[in-house]
Design a protein around this motif. Sequence first.
Motif, PDB file in Angstrom:
ATOM      1  N   VAL A  61       0.832  -1.205   0.000  1.00 33.34           N
ATOM      2  CA  VAL A  61       0.000   0.000   0.000  1.00 33.34           C
ATOM      3  C   VAL A  61       0.866   1.253   0.000  1.00 33.34           C
ATOM      4  CG1 VAL A  61      -1.655   1.333   1.359  1.00 33.34           C
ATOM      5  CG2 VAL A  61      -1.979  -1.125   1.065  1.00 33.34           C
ATOM      6  N   LEU A  62       1.934   1.234   0.798  1.00 40.03           N
ATOM      7  CA  LEU A  62       2.841   2.373   0.842  1.00 40.03           C
ATOM      8  C   LEU A  62       3.525   2.593  -0.506  1.00 40.03           C
ATOM      9  CD1 LEU A  62       4.253   4.604   2.446  1.00 40.03           C
ATOM     10  CD2 LEU A  62       5.942   2.909   3.162  1.00 40.03           C
ATOM     11  N   LEU A  63       3.966   1.505  -1.149  1.00 38.44           N
ATOM     12  CA  LEU A  63       4.603   1.622  -2.465  1.00 38.44           C
ATOM     13  C   LEU A  63       3.613   2.143  -3.505  1.00 38.44           C
ATOM     14  CD1 LEU A  63       6.743  -1.650  -2.564  1.00 38.44           C
ATOM     15  CD2 LEU A  63       7.543   0.691  -2.204  1.00 38.44           C
ATOM     16  N   ALA A  64       2.364   1.666  -3.421  1.00 41.65           N
ATOM     17  CA  ALA A  64       1.341   2.142  -4.358  1.00 41.65           C
ATOM     18  C   ALA A  64       1.071   3.631  -4.161  1.00 41.65           C
ATOM     19  CB  ALA A  64       0.054   1.335  -4.190  1.00 41.65           C
ATOM     20  N   ALA A  65       1.041   4.080  -2.899  1.00 41.67           N
ATOM     21  CA  ALA A  65       0.816   5.502  -2.630  1.00 41.67           C
ATOM     22  C   ALA A  65       1.967   6.356  -3.154  1.00 41.67           C
ATOM     23  CB  ALA A  65       0.627   5.710  -1.126  1.00 41.67           C
ATOM     24  N   ILE A  66       3.198   5.891  -2.975  1.00 39.67           N
ATOM     25  CA  ILE A  66       4.355   6.639  -3.482  1.00 39.67           C
ATOM     26  C   ILE A  66       4.332   6.691  -5.004  1.00 39.67           C
ATOM     27  CG2 ILE A  66       6.874   6.649  -3.623  1.00 39.67           C
ATOM     28  CD1 ILE A  66       6.937   5.439  -0.830  1.00 39.67           C
ATOM     29  N   THR A  67       3.993   5.557  -5.631  1.00 37.94           N
ATOM     30  CA  THR A  67       3.915   5.528  -7.091  1.00 37.94           C
ATOM     31  C   THR A  67       2.851   6.480  -7.616  1.00 37.94           C
ATOM     32  OG1 THR A  67       4.621   3.201  -7.062  1.00 37.94           O
ATOM     33  CG2 THR A  67       3.590   4.021  -9.086  1.00 37.94           C
ATOM     34  N   PHE A  68       1.695   6.481  -6.963  1.00 43.30           N
ATOM     35  CA  PHE A  68       0.622   7.397  -7.377  1.00 43.30           C
ATOM     36  C   PHE A  68       1.053   8.848  -7.199  1.00 43.30           C
ATOM     37  CE2 PHE A  68      -3.033  10.021  -6.169  1.00 43.30           C
ATOM     38  CZ  PHE A  68      -3.819   9.883  -7.299  1.00 43.30           C
ATOM     39  N   PHE A  69       1.716   9.137  -6.092  1.00 41.61           N
ATOM     40  CA  PHE A  69       2.169  10.506  -5.830  1.00 41.61           C
ATOM     41  C   PHE A  69       3.158  10.969  -6.898  1.00 41.61           C
ATOM     42  CE2 PHE A  69       5.180  13.472  -3.851  1.00 41.61           C
ATOM     43  CZ  PHE A  69       4.318  14.458  -3.426  1.00 41.61           C
ATOM     44  N   CYS A  70       4.018  10.067  -7.380  1.00 42.77           N
ATOM     45  CA  CYS A  70       5.028  10.435  -8.376  1.00 42.77           C
ATOM     46  C   CYS A  70       4.456  10.520  -9.788  1.00 42.77           C
ATOM     47  CB  CYS A  70       6.182   9.429  -8.344  1.00 42.77           C
ATOM     48  SG  CYS A  70       7.124   9.426  -6.806  1.00 42.77           S
ATOM     49  N   LEU A  71       3.497   9.654 -10.113  1.00 41.67           N
ATOM     50  CA  LEU A  71       2.985   9.584 -11.479  1.00 41.67           C
ATOM     51  C   LEU A  71       1.771  10.471 -11.715  1.00 41.67           C
ATOM     52  CD1 LEU A  71       3.291   5.770 -12.274  1.00 41.67           C
ATOM     53  CD2 LEU A  71       4.884   7.619 -12.823  1.00 41.67           C
ATOM     54  N   ALA A  72       1.086  10.894 -10.668  1.00 41.54           N
ATOM     55  CA  ALA A  72      -0.119  11.712 -10.839  1.00 41.54           C
ATOM     56  C   ALA A  72       0.147  13.008 -11.611  1.00 41.54           C
ATOM     57  CB  ALA A  72      -0.750  12.015  -9.477  1.00 41.54           C
ATOM     58  N   PRO A  73       1.225  13.753 -11.353  1.00 40.28           N
ATOM     59  CA  PRO A  73       1.458  14.971 -12.151  1.00 40.28           C
ATOM     60  C   PRO A  73       1.642  14.686 -13.638  1.00 40.28           C
ATOM     61  CG  PRO A  73       2.771  15.006 -10.142  1.00 40.28           C
ATOM     62  CD  PRO A  73       2.191  13.633 -10.250  1.00 40.28           C
ATOM     63  N   PHE A  74       2.323  13.572 -13.960  1.00 39.66           N
ATOM     64  CA  PHE A  74       2.524  13.240 -15.371  1.00 39.66           C
ATOM     65  C   PHE A  74       1.193  12.866 -16.032  1.00 39.66           C
ATOM     66  CE2 PHE A  74       6.601  12.401 -13.332  1.00 39.66           C
ATOM     67  CZ  PHE A  74       7.445  13.127 -14.152  1.00 39.66           C
ATOM     68  N   TYR A  75       0.345  12.140 -15.308  1.00 40.08           N
ATOM     69  CA  TYR A  75      -0.964  11.800 -15.861  1.00 40.08           C
ATOM     70  C   TYR A  75      -1.792  13.060 -16.087  1.00 40.08           C
ATOM     71  CZ  TYR A  75      -5.730  10.031 -16.182  1.00 40.08           C
ATOM     72  OH  TYR A  75      -7.011   9.784 -16.592  1.00 40.08           O
ATOM     73  N   TRP A  76      -1.772  13.971 -15.122  1.00 40.42           N
ATOM     74  CA  TRP A  76      -2.546  15.205 -15.260  1.00 40.42           C
ATOM     75  C   TRP A  76      -2.002  16.057 -16.409  1.00 40.42           C
ATOM     76  CZ3 TRP A  76      -7.118  16.081 -13.408  1.00 40.42           C
ATOM     77  CH2 TRP A  76      -7.642  17.372 -13.459  1.00 40.42           C
TER      78      TRP A  76
END
Length: 299
Positions: free
Chosen positions: A36-51
């Motif tokens: 869950v922690l790794l998924a949260a970090i991945t989402f935090f890093c990739l969310a700006p690129f997706y947006w």
Amino acid sequence: MTIQTAAQTTRPGVRSSRDAARMRRGIPWGSIGTYVLLAAITFFCLAPFYWMFVTSLKGSNEIFDNSLWPINPTLDNYAAVFGAQNTFVFALRNSAIIASCVTVIALFFGVTAAYAIARLEFRGKNVVLGLFLATSMFPGVAILTPLFQLFADLGWINTYQAMIIPDISFALPLGVYILVSFFRAMPWELEAAALVDGCTRGQAFRRIILPLAVPGVFTTAILVFISAWNEFMIANAMSQTPAAQPVTVAIAQFTGISQYDKPYGTQMAAGVIVTIPLIIIVLIFQRRIVSGLTAGGVK
């Protein structure tokens, strides 16, 4: 001997019963928490690129609707990026030239300096390494004005060297820091064996040490290239015409699809285009990057 043999024969049974008890305890919450922690970090890093990608597909009337996907996807922003007299293509070329020159020069001096600090014995080498690291912490904005004055006196404004030389001064400490730890992890017996076989110190470096240091050198090259590719502050001051502007400066000066349009969509499209080469490089050479970063961690 009988008691010892009995104890040895019962150990596997004890271990198996303990493992079974651990399995009966239920869900391994520790592992789930890690994922869950790794998924949260991945989402935090990739969310700006997706947006950034989603915004690049939106029209000017949909930029601020905060939707996770555009209602009417369009490629007008990408067409606008390459439509202004190919200035963006020239900017990509300038960035590639500047980043490549910075990488080659920084690697040449970084490899030799890191080898001398890590493998040779001389007075004050720790002070030299400390000075290298200290320069990386020096704020670039503090030297921007004197650099501009110096390069203006030399007639270097709007030239590649006005951006390459400052970039090297910031990229070189990073390369030296990574390569010093890599060279220090190599066994000293390699050089000793080469010297016994008749090699000089330089020959041992070229024929033995340098080929083994390829993962670390490769990792350093990619990190230095990305750093030079993303540099904006010095390039914005030293390049004042499209002939020498790198892509980071060109994106900041976009005017949008029309004269009165906000350039958010066009800038996002240009950001996606600029990011794609870096993503491709990392995906292709990810094994070399990981091996280079971890090679100095275990002897």
